[in-house]
Design a protein around this motif. Structure first.
Motif: not given
Length: 269
Positions: A50-52, A70-77, A79-83
C-alpha cells in the motif's frame, strides 16, 4: 507492528505478508501504475505494498477481510506517509464477495499480493463485477501463475486459464522468492500481469460459456464428446454441438481457445 496488534498470521486467511521493500517497489513498477489510476489492492495486510502504491496512484482502495488489519492500515499510512493519507480508502470486506458500490470509486487497476487459497476466484470475481478494471498485476503461488497464464496445448492449461482469457490477456511477469514474505511460505510465488480485452463475440452468456469450460475440464483425459455428454444431455448431443461449432468430437479441452468454448455454448442442443 504484528506484536503490537497481537497478530498471528493464519493459513485460513492465507496471510503471508510482504516484508521486502525492493519487492513492493518492483511490483509497483511492473504494474505500470499512472497518476490517474485508481488501484484496488486485495489483502493489504500490514501495508507495505500500500505504501509503495500510494505515491504512484490517484487513489488506493484497500480491501481487507481482517478487521484488526483494516483498522490499523489508515494509522500506518498516517504515520509513514501522512501527505498521502487522503489517497487511501479502506474497505473491510471479503474480496470474493465485494460489490462495486462498496468501493466508492471505480478501480482501473488491480495490484495485490493475493492469498494463495483464493487467488483465482478473487481475480475472476473482480474482473466480472468491476468492468472498469483495465489492467492488473497479482502475486500468486508459482503453479497458479503458470495455470492462469497458460495457453492451449500446455499441460497446465485448464479452467483458470480459459476463464481468465475471457476477460483479459494474461502473462507471467516474473518470479518471486520465498524470503520476501513473513512468514515465509513453503512454495515459490510468481507475478501475473493482466490487460483487459473484450470477451469473445458470442450469443451465449458468460455463464453458459463457463459451464462448457467446467464440463470440458472436469474429465480432462476424455474426449470432448465424452466430457460434454452430461452438459449436452447425451454423448450424441455433445457430438452434434461440437460439429456445429466446427470442432472435432475427438478433441480434448486443453486444445481449445476461449472462443472455441463460446461457439460450443452457442450450439448447445
Amino acid at each position: 507492528m504484528a506484536d503490537k496488534l497481537d497478530l498471528r498470521p493464519t493459513k485460513r486467511l492465507g496471510q503471508n505478508f510482504v516484508i521486502d521493500g525492493g519487492t513492493v517497489r518492483r511490483i509497483t513498477r511492473v504494474a505500470e501504475i499512472s497518476p490517474d489510476d485508481v488501484v484496488i489492492e486485495v489483502g493489504p495486510g500490514l501495508g507495505s505494498l500500500t505504501l509503495a502504491l500510494l505515491p504512484e496512484a490517484r487513489r488506493v482502495i484497500a480491501v481487507e477481510i481482517d478487521p484488526v488489519l483494516a483498522a490499523q492500515l489508515p494509522l500506518t499510512v498516517a504515520d509513514r506517509a501522512p501527505s498521502l493519507a487522503d489517497r487511501l480508502t479502506v474497505v473491510q470486506a471479503d474480496a470474493m464477495r465485494v460489490r462495486p458500490e462498496e468501493l466508492g470509486e471505480a478501480p482501473t487497476a488491480l495490484v495485490a499480493n493475493l492469498p494463495y487459497n483464493v487467488a483465482v476466484p478473487v481475480v475472476l470475481h473482480l474482473l466480472e463485477v468491476l468492468p472498469s478494471l483495465r489492467k492488473g498485476l497479482v502475486m500468486v503461488q508459482s503453479e497458479v501463475a503458470d495455470r492462469m497464464a497458460a495457453g492451449p496445448g500446455s499441460k497446465v492449461y485448464g479452467v483458470p486459464s480459459v476463464k481468465a482469457a475471457w476477460y483479459a490477456d494474461v502473462r507471467r511477469a516474473g518470479p518471486v522468492g520465498r524470503t520476501v514474505f513473513w512468514p515465509a511460505p513453503n512454495v515459490d510465488s510468481g507475478l501475473v500481469a493482466m490487460s483487459r480485452r473484450d470477451h469473445p463475440e458470442t450469443t451465449a452468456t458468460r455463464e453458459e460459456v463457463f459451464a462448457v469450460i467446467d464440463a470440458a475440464f472436469a474429465q480432462r483425459r476424455k474426449t470432448l464428446r465424452a466430457a460434454l455428454a452430461s452438459w449436452a444431455g447425451t454423448a450424441a448431443a455433445a457430438e452434434t454441438a461440437l460439429r456445429a461449432a466446427g470442432i472435432a468430437p475427438s478433441e480434448r479441452g486443453e486444445q481449445l481457445r476461449v472462443e472455441d468454448f463460446a461457439r460450443i455454448a452457442e450450439n448447445r442442443p
